[in-house]
Design a protein around this motif. Structure first.
Motif, short mmCIF file in Angstrom:
data_model
loop_
_atom_site.label_atom_id
_atom_site.label_comp_id
_atom_site.label_asym_id
_atom_site.label_seq_id
_atom_site.Cartn_x
_atom_site.Cartn_y
_atom_site.Cartn_z
N THR A 41 -60.35 84.66 -24.32
CA THR A 41 -61.45 85.63 -24.20
C THR A 41 -61.41 86.62 -25.35
N LEU A 42 -60.20 87.11 -25.67
CA LEU A 42 -60.08 88.06 -26.79
C LEU A 42 -60.46 87.40 -28.12
N LYS A 44 -62.88 85.54 -28.46
CA LYS A 44 -64.35 85.42 -28.41
C LYS A 44 -64.85 83.99 -28.24
N SER A 62 -68.03 82.19 -22.90
CA SER A 62 -67.58 81.97 -21.52
C SER A 62 -67.86 80.54 -21.03
N ARG A 102 -65.07 78.36 -22.42
CA ARG A 102 -63.70 78.87 -22.35
C ARG A 102 -62.79 78.04 -21.44
N GLU A 162 -67.31 91.68 -22.15
CA GLU A 162 -66.34 90.69 -21.70
C GLU A 162 -64.92 91.06 -22.14
N THR A 163 -64.81 91.55 -23.39
CA THR A 163 -63.50 91.99 -23.89
C THR A 163 -62.97 93.12 -23.02
N THR A 178 -61.91 91.84 -19.59
CA THR A 178 -60.66 91.09 -19.68
C THR A 178 -59.46 92.01 -19.82
N VAL A 207 -52.50 90.80 -29.59
CA VAL A 207 -53.77 91.45 -29.21
C VAL A 207 -54.45 92.03 -30.44
N ARG A 212 -56.32 89.93 -32.97
CA ARG A 212 -57.55 89.26 -32.49
C ARG A 212 -58.77 90.13 -32.77
N PRO A 213 -59.94 89.51 -32.76
CA PRO A 213 -61.13 90.28 -33.15
C PRO A 213 -61.62 91.29 -32.11
N LEU A 214 -60.91 92.38 -32.00
CA LEU A 214 -61.38 93.46 -31.14
C LEU A 214 -61.04 94.80 -31.79
#
Lengths: 255, 257
Positions: free
Chosen positions: A109-110, A112, A115, A118, B3-4, B7, B87, B90-92
């Motif tokens: 999920t992180l 991307k 959904s 996934r 969503e991020t 989660t 973490v 990752r792309p956040l």
């Protein structure tokens, strides 16, 4: 071929301050290095020579003190580029309160993954790393081998174009080392780029297209596969001739 | 982005409720509430009131110690375990990580407080007329708002100091000052020393003013506070929390691993 990784004159200096005194140590010094698309590149060096520092800078976990490091033409950390990268750290740094399935879903999920795709991506990667049966067990109950498999799954679940592996075979049993070699060959066959660090010369020469030898934060030599192919011991000779122990450690004198 | 957030919130929530400490907290809360039941027997006439005050204080005390301990270690433990590597690579955005982790923590602590409050309410059932359900819920919400502010403060301090014991000490210090805001201000005004005045002025403005959150003060008064009071309290708690999370996010964004 285009460059996936482009490091230009990068220096990283660590600064530690305590009670007004600042101590400096050099992580890497004036490093220039490129990795082409579809290439398996190995960064070879002794402990503490700057391999992990280089990897952390590529991932945007550290910032260069001087110079520029770009991945896919972008300065890191770039969110779009991070989507294309898989990272396998030197140890399985996984959240122990989750099950294997939950952990891989979390990282998917992180990363991307949409959904609707996934669940399938997670199922598929758990199958590929042979962890389907143990997916619902808590990570805290896993063996070291299982840790490594889930770590591998989190790095590959989003099908990255570039896989960065920090000492991927350290501490693995011979069977796991062979499987890791198979993984690198599989990724190469798929046209993925692999950047790995290691101090195991024999393993690196089996899987890499090119290697860079790092010593005391400096890139000492770069060799291509043709340089060591069919020349047993050449890479080891090159390595021992170019590196020396840092931190004032002398050689053993038992001969 | 949603969503991020979802989660990361779920990840944090699971992390807390699966921790052994969380179950110990329930056990300790149960013991405290039962202790209140025994001690309140001493006040024959006012047993209901005593049970209400003791129980409510116990819930708030447990909530406070939990949120301080958990918030201070929220990011520091991930840095120490190095799980943070997987973490932040990752792309956040890093502020997303901070805000989501904080929300997950607050929800977990609020859940524990809700379960204890439910038990407390059951114990209070025989004592009708001590407090109305709506007043109790309002007081509980004020306690949660207070702990949200303390939690955000603890999180910001943990990233500013990078040491869990130091951050905890500072948080408890500011928590204590926050309960005596007016007294601290009065002392500062009375002091002849400019340095003391400046120091008191600083802490008075930095520490949250917890007197706003004491809905318990209205338990036995004839007129309950107005909605405007509730709204201003909400705005205050939200603003203080937002500032602390912003500081934490800025510090975390600049951090190297």
């Amino acid at each position: 071929m285009t460059n996936v990784i482009d490091i230009q004159n990068v220096t990283k200096i660590y600064r530690k301050s305590h009670l007004g005194r600042t101590q400096e140590s050099v992580g890497i010094k004036d490093l220039t290095l490129t990795v082409r698309e579809g290439e398996v590149f190995g960064l070879l060096g002794l402990n503490g020579c700057g391999k992990t520092t280089t990897i952390k800078m590529l991932l945007g976990l550290l910032r260069p003190t001087q110079g520029t490091a770009t991945l896919f033409g972008k300065v890191m950390p770039d969110p779009e580029v991070l989507k294309k990268i898989g990272y396998l750290p030197d140890a399985a740094y996984l959240p122990k309160h989750l099950t294997g399935l939950e952990a891989v879903t979390y990282y998917a999920t992180l990363s991307k993954i949409p959904s609707e795709k996934r669940a399938q991506a997670v199922r598929s990667i758990l199958e590929k790393v042979g962890m389907t049966a143990a997916a619902n067990k808590k990570i805290s109950e896993y063996s070291k081998g299982m840790f490594q498999r889930i770590s591998m799954a989190q790095a590959l679940v989003h099908e990255p174009s570039l896989l960065i592996m920090d000492e991927p075979i350290t501490g693995l049993d011979p069977l796991a080392v062979r499987e890791m070699r198979q993984l690198v060959s599989f990724l190469k066959a798929q046209g993925k780029t692999v950047f790995l660090s290691s101090h195991d010369i024999s393993e690196v020469e089996k899987v890499c297209d090119r290697i860079g030898i790092l010593a005391a934060g400096k890139l000492i030599a770069v060799a291509e596969q043709k340089d060591w192919a069919n020349r047993a011991g050449h890479l080891e000779e090159l390595f021992t001739a170019t590196v020396s122990r840092s931190e004032g450690i002398g050689a053993l004198k038992f001969s | 982005m949603i969503e991020t957030f979802r989660t990361l919130i779920a990840y944090t929530f699971k992390e807390h409720i699966r921790h052994r400490l969380y179950l110990s907290l329930f056990l300790f809360g149960f013991i405290l509430l039962m202790g209140g039941l025994v001690i309140s027997a001493l006040a024959v006439e006012q047993r209901g009131r005593m049970m209400l005050d003791l129980g409510f204080s116990a819930i708030e005390f447990l909530g406070l110690t939990t949120i301080v301990f958990v918030s201070v270690n929220l990011v520091l433990s991930e840095i120490e375990n190095r799980t943070i590597y997987l973490v932040v690579s990752r792309p956040l955005a890093r502020w997303q990580y901070i805000v989501a982790r904080f929300i997950g923590t607050t929800l977990a602590v609020a859940l524990s407080m809700a379960v204890m409050a439910l038990l407390h309410a059951v114990l209070l059932l025989p004592y009708t007329g001590v407090i109305s359900a709506s007043t109790y819920v309002m007081a509980w919400l004020c306690s949660v708002a207070k702990l949200t502010v303390v939690g955000s403060l603890a999180l910001a301090l943990s990233l500013l100091t990078t040491s869990a014991p130091t951050a905890m000490t500072f948080t408890f210090f500011l928590w204590a000052i926050g309960h005596f805001s007016q007294e601290v201000r009065f002392l500062g005004e009375k002091s002849a020393h400019m340095g003391v005045k400046a120091l008191v002025w600083f802490f008075y403005h930095v520490a949250p003013d917890f007197s706003y959150f004491n809905y318990r003060d209205f338990f036995y008064t004839a007129t309950p506070p107005t909605w405007a009071w509730g709204l201003s309290l909400g705005v205050y708690a939200f603003s203080y929390t937002a500032i602390c999370l912003w500081i934490a996010s800025v510090v975390f964004s600049k951090r190297e691993f």
